[in-house]
Scaffold this motif. Structure first.
Motif, short mmCIF file in Angstrom:
data_model
loop_
_atom_site.label_atom_id
_atom_site.label_comp_id
_atom_site.label_asym_id
_atom_site.label_seq_id
_atom_site.Cartn_x
_atom_site.Cartn_y
_atom_site.Cartn_z
N SER A 469 13.71 -8.09 -2.52
CA SER A 469 12.58 -8.70 -2.54
C SER A 469 11.38 -7.94 -2.43
N TYR A 470 10.40 -8.17 -3.09
CA TYR A 470 9.11 -7.56 -3.07
C TYR A 470 7.89 -8.29 -2.53
N LEU A 471 7.08 -7.64 -1.47
CA LEU A 471 5.94 -8.45 -1.13
C LEU A 471 4.87 -7.43 -1.14
N GLU A 472 3.65 -7.80 -1.78
CA GLU A 472 2.62 -6.85 -1.73
C GLU A 472 1.61 -7.28 -0.36
N LEU A 473 0.99 -6.21 0.19
CA LEU A 473 0.16 -6.42 1.28
C LEU A 473 -0.79 -5.42 1.26
N ASP A 474 -2.13 -5.73 1.10
CA ASP A 474 -3.29 -4.73 1.28
C ASP A 474 -2.82 -3.67 0.06
N GLY A 475 -2.68 -3.88 -1.15
CA GLY A 475 -2.34 -3.04 -2.31
C GLY A 475 -0.94 -2.03 -1.95
N VAL A 476 0.04 -2.47 -1.04
CA VAL A 476 0.99 -1.55 -0.59
C VAL A 476 2.27 -2.79 -1.00
N VAL A 477 3.30 -2.16 -1.61
CA VAL A 477 4.21 -3.15 -2.11
C VAL A 477 5.61 -2.77 -1.18
N HIS A 478 5.84 -3.78 -0.47
CA HIS A 478 6.77 -3.65 0.67
C HIS A 478 8.25 -4.16 0.17
N GLU A 479 9.30 -3.53 0.27
CA GLU A 479 10.69 -3.75 -0.37
C GLU A 479 11.72 -4.19 0.78
N PHE A 480 12.40 -5.10 0.59
CA PHE A 480 13.45 -5.62 1.61
C PHE A 480 14.74 -6.01 1.02
N LEU A 481 15.65 -5.34 1.42
CA LEU A 481 17.01 -5.91 1.17
C LEU A 481 17.51 -6.90 2.17
N ALA A 482 18.74 -7.54 1.67
CA ALA A 482 19.25 -8.66 2.76
C ALA A 482 19.87 -7.86 3.90
N GLY A 483 19.14 -8.39 5.00
CA GLY A 483 19.72 -7.81 6.38
C GLY A 483 19.02 -6.35 6.77
N ASP A 484 17.95 -6.22 5.89
CA ASP A 484 17.19 -4.99 6.03
C ASP A 484 16.52 -4.64 7.28
N ALA A 537 11.60 -11.02 3.53
CA ALA A 537 10.19 -10.76 3.00
C ALA A 537 9.27 -11.81 3.35
N ILE A 538 9.57 -13.18 3.49
CA ILE A 538 8.75 -14.09 3.91
C ILE A 538 8.33 -14.13 5.34
N ALA A 539 9.55 -13.82 6.16
CA ALA A 539 9.07 -13.61 7.66
C ALA A 539 8.11 -12.42 7.72
N PHE A 540 8.32 -11.27 6.88
CA PHE A 540 7.19 -10.37 7.11
C PHE A 540 5.86 -10.81 6.75
N GLY A 541 5.77 -11.60 5.68
CA GLY A 541 4.72 -12.37 5.27
C GLY A 541 3.84 -13.13 6.22
N LEU A 542 4.70 -13.87 7.15
CA LEU A 542 4.13 -14.83 7.93
C LEU A 542 3.48 -14.03 9.15
N ILE A 543 4.18 -12.83 9.43
CA ILE A 543 3.60 -12.15 10.74
C ILE A 543 2.43 -11.15 10.21
N SER A 544 2.22 -10.79 9.05
CA SER A 544 1.44 -9.97 8.66
C SER A 544 0.23 -10.32 8.19
N THR A 545 -0.01 -11.71 7.80
CA THR A 545 -1.23 -12.45 7.27
C THR A 545 -1.83 -13.57 8.04
N THR A 546 -2.95 -14.11 7.86
CA THR A 546 -3.45 -15.10 8.93
C THR A 546 -2.99 -16.31 8.17
N PRO A 547 -2.98 -17.27 9.22
CA PRO A 547 -2.60 -18.77 9.06
C PRO A 547 -3.33 -19.30 7.46
N GLY A 548 -2.48 -19.79 6.66
CA GLY A 548 -2.98 -20.35 5.36
C GLY A 548 -3.23 -19.67 4.30
N THR A 549 -3.01 -18.38 4.59
CA THR A 549 -2.92 -17.06 3.62
C THR A 549 -1.68 -17.37 2.69
#
Length: 600
Positions: A469-484, A537-549
């Motif tokens: 899974s890929y998640l973009e944050l501040d112009g940087v694409v973060h890549e995650f594998l299962a159990g990464d 990836a979603i867990a990373f998104g939750l800790i890296s963005t403000t509520p409601g993002t």
């Protein structure tokens, strides 16, 4: 002869070269039949025996009729002191023609030029013939031409090297294209565009964006419209929304002609749709000054993959009302829209209208959409009948689509075996048939059979691609594998995963062990589900963005039903919108529900 030509283009009274050249300069707007009249007069006066006049005659008519221009050159005695101009004009015209056969003639003409050996190719000959090689994927011929470049001492010419980079990239040899690009001592914007677009064509989107960043960092060459177009396409491939918005802003600062504007807008519609932003995609579409069929196809396909089936059908009606004629690609988008939205009757009607109303013969892609449409609606017997009676030979995608549908329908294990058997006959080297058949056994709680399928898969050295899974944050694409655990914030990510699991269970969540890896022991199946790449990836998104993002991510595989259920709960519990692009479509999760209506 004189009566057939308008007065400003009357043939010269003096038959010297200067008079003929001036006459040909006045004839730039003549039609091909008039040009042929002029050429007949020039033949009678022996004017075409002069190299300068033959060159001009060939170059003026080659864009109108390359084959006629070739006959004119090849059937005449060679002029005195021949040069490469006429051959180059012919090769260029053939390479620019839309017909593949005509493009191939560019290579034939180049070879004939070599056989005549007078004139020999020059630095202007190679870009044109290499363009034909690139379109035809003629790697063998392209390599031979590359060797000739060295022999003629043109290896340092930037225009020739641009053609070689484009040829190798178009033929899928990215490493050679990049090696040539890196070795170029002089790079212009075409050099950068050839390599960046080559990466995009091959699906190397991160490499394309990385090279564009290097181009900006060096600052020697400013990007043009084609550079930005390639960047927008790369952002579409990665689902990189923030970078795509930045590229859109950059595009608005460029001076674009009508053709470039159309190309850019089509790419922006595709990019926003593939980032899950259908509203912005429609805004770009509605603001377009002019559209072509590709514009309509792009917005229809964008609505389709985002689950807006009714809107896609409405857009098709609008397309017809505006006087555009649909093509085969249009119907792929329409049928896909019906399949993703459960519009069975509309899909059947659309499919039947292809031949009867629009004269378009359904291709394998259209039958694939129909199998998908019927299979998603549990009409598997009808889907199988369509496969066995279709006038085309079913390919691996058709059988995989049927097998995929069988894994989601109870009581269809026998049909799953039939589909898997056909799929393995056509494509035994990939994991799809094994994985889907094992899932069908798992759904029927026949775990031993599922394990046997996985064992056979291992014995045949077939590996399943890892979920990513890929998640973009501040112009940087973060890549995650299962159990990464390789991410720099891995500790925080897994702490959030534990929190999410606790809140899920307090809301009644029970993991569906049938969606876990068959190879996992019974005690580890639930744990393996918790570590799927999309959840990481979603867990990373939750800790890296403000509520409601809004959290946007892309997955290389189809999301499993257990993760789908989990993300719905996450959108409700954490009050976040989650937009996921998986292998098949988009899912917009809001307040505990998904845009696919649990239909994917």
């Amino acid at each position: 002869m004189r009566a057939c030509l308008c007065e400003p283009c009357a043939p010269p009274s003096h038959q010297d070269s200067r008079s003929w050249l001036a006459f040909l300069d006045r004839c730039t707007t003549l039609s091909l039949p008039h040009y042929k009249q002029v050429h007949a007069l020039m033949l009678r006066s022996h004017a075409l025996a002069r190299s300068s006049l033959l060159d001009r005659a060939i170059s003026t008519c080659a864009p109108l009729d390359p084959a006629y221009a070739a006959r004119l050159l090849l059937n005449l005695p060679p002029p005195e002191n021949p040069n490469s101009f006429a051959f180059n004009a012919l090769i260029r015209a053939h390479a620019a023609a839309p017909c593949p056969h005509t493009k191939h003639q560019a290579i034939v003409l180049f070879r004939l030029m070599l056989l005549r050996s007078n004139p020999m190719p020059d630095k202007f000959s190679f870009p044109f013939v290499l363009k034909a090689c690139a379109f035809l994927f003629a790697l063998f011929e392209g390599k031979q031409i590359h060797g000739l470049v060295f022999k003629l001492g043109l290896a340092m010419d930037p225009y020739v090297n641009n053609g070689l980079v484009h040829m190798y990239a178009s033929c899928g040899v990215a490493n050679l294209a990049r090696q040539l690009f890196d070795e170029m001592t002089e790079k212009n914007v075409v050099s950068w565009n050839s390599m960046i677009y080559g990466y995009v064509q091959l699906g190397f989107f991160e490499e394309a964006l990385g090279l564009f960043s290097e181009m900006n960092r060096l600052g020697d060459v400013a990007p043009d419209a084609y550079t930005v177009h390639s960047v927008v396409c790369a952002c579409a491939g990665l689902g990189a929304f923030a970078l795509g918005v930045w590229a859109h802003r950059l595009a608005t600062r460029l001076s674009l002609d009508n053709e470039q504007s159309l190309l850019m807008c089509n790419a922006l519609i595709d990019m926003y749709a593939k980032c899950g932003c259908v509203t912005i995609a429609r805004q770009v579409f509605d603001k377009m000054g002019s559209r072509d069929v590709s514009s309509w196809n792009t917005i229809i396909q964008g609505l389709s993959v985002n689950g807006s089936g009714h809107e896609a059908l409405d857009m098709f009606s609008r397309m017809l009302k505006d006087g555009f004629k649909p093509n085969a690609i249009t119907f792929v988008g329409l049928l896909s829209a019906c399949a993703h939205s459960g519009l069975v009757n509309q899909g059947l009607s659309t499919f039947n209208s292809m031949r009867s109303r629009y004269g378009i013969e359904p291709a394998i892609e259209h039958y694939g959409c129909m199998v998908d449409l019927l299979g998603r609606n549990s009409r598997l017997d009808e889907a199988y009948e369509l496969i066995t009676t279709m006038p085309l030979t079913p390919d691996a995608i058709i059988w995989r689509t049927l097998l995929d549908s069988c894994t989601r329908s109870p009581g269809k294990l026998d049909l799953s075996k039939v589909a898997a058997s056909h799929l393995l006959e056509l494509d035994s080297d990939t994991s799809g048939a094994y994985v889907l058949l094992s899932k069908a056994y798992a759904r029927a709680n026949r775990w031993n059979n599922a394990g046997e399928v996985r064992k056979e898969m291992s014995l045949n050295n077939v590996a399943k691609p890892p979920g990513c899974s890929y998640l973009e944050l501040d112009g940087v694409v973060h890549e995650f594998l299962a159990g990464d655990t390789s991410h720099s914030r891995s500790r925080d990510i897994y702490s959030m995963l534990d929190e999410v699991e606790g809140r899920l269970r307090s809301n009644g969540y029970v993991p569906d062990a049938s969606k876990a890896d068959v190879a996992e022991p019974d005690g580890g199946k639930e744990q393996s589900l918790l570590l799927h790449s999309d959840r990481v990836a979603i867990a990373f998104g939750l800790i890296s963005t403000t509520p409601g993002t809004t959290i946007r991510l892309m997955k290389n595989l189809r999301v499993c039903s257990d993760c789908h259920h989990v993300i719905k709960l996450v959108s409700l519990i954490y009050e976040r919108e989650v937009i996921m692009r998986d292998r098949a479509r988009f899912h917009h999760f809001r307040q505990g529900s998904c845009s696919c209506m649990d239909y994917w």
